[in-house]
Design an enzyme around this catalytic site. Sequence first.
Site, mmCIF file in Angstrom:
data_model
loop_
_atom_site.group_PDB
_atom_site.id
_atom_site.type_symbol
_atom_site.label_atom_id
_atom_site.label_comp_id
_atom_site.label_asym_id
_atom_site.label_seq_id
_atom_site.Cartn_x
_atom_site.Cartn_y
_atom_site.Cartn_z
ATOM 1 C CB CYS A 26 -0.898 -0.061 1.235
ATOM 2 S SG CYS A 26 -1.628 1.477 1.755
ATOM 3 C CB CYS A 29 0.528 1.637 4.113
ATOM 4 S SG CYS A 29 -1.188 1.086 4.026
#
Length: 106
Positions: A26, A29
């Site tokens: 991600c 993230c």
Amino acid sequence: MAKGKSFSEIIKGDQPVLVDFYATWCGPCKMMQPILTETAGKVGDKAKIIKIDIDKNPMAASRFQVKSVPTLVLFQNGKIVWRQSGVVPAKQLVEVINKQAMAKQG
């Protein structure tokens, strides 16, 4: 994560615990890592900050209905006191943690 303690034990404590539900694939993230580091530096021992990889811990992600990553959840005494998905600026995280730490004292 603290050695010897389960996730459930950690979030049940009196100290606020900010959990970053993330995934290694991600992009947003990855953007959260320096933000979490900055937040940790500003809040010190007022809160714990832990990261949970949803791919390695699907049961935790399911239990807390994590539908997208990153999802940040602040626990205190085993209860969710705040949650938000997406990239959250350090300033906002510090405010949320400080507010919760103040409420704990009050």
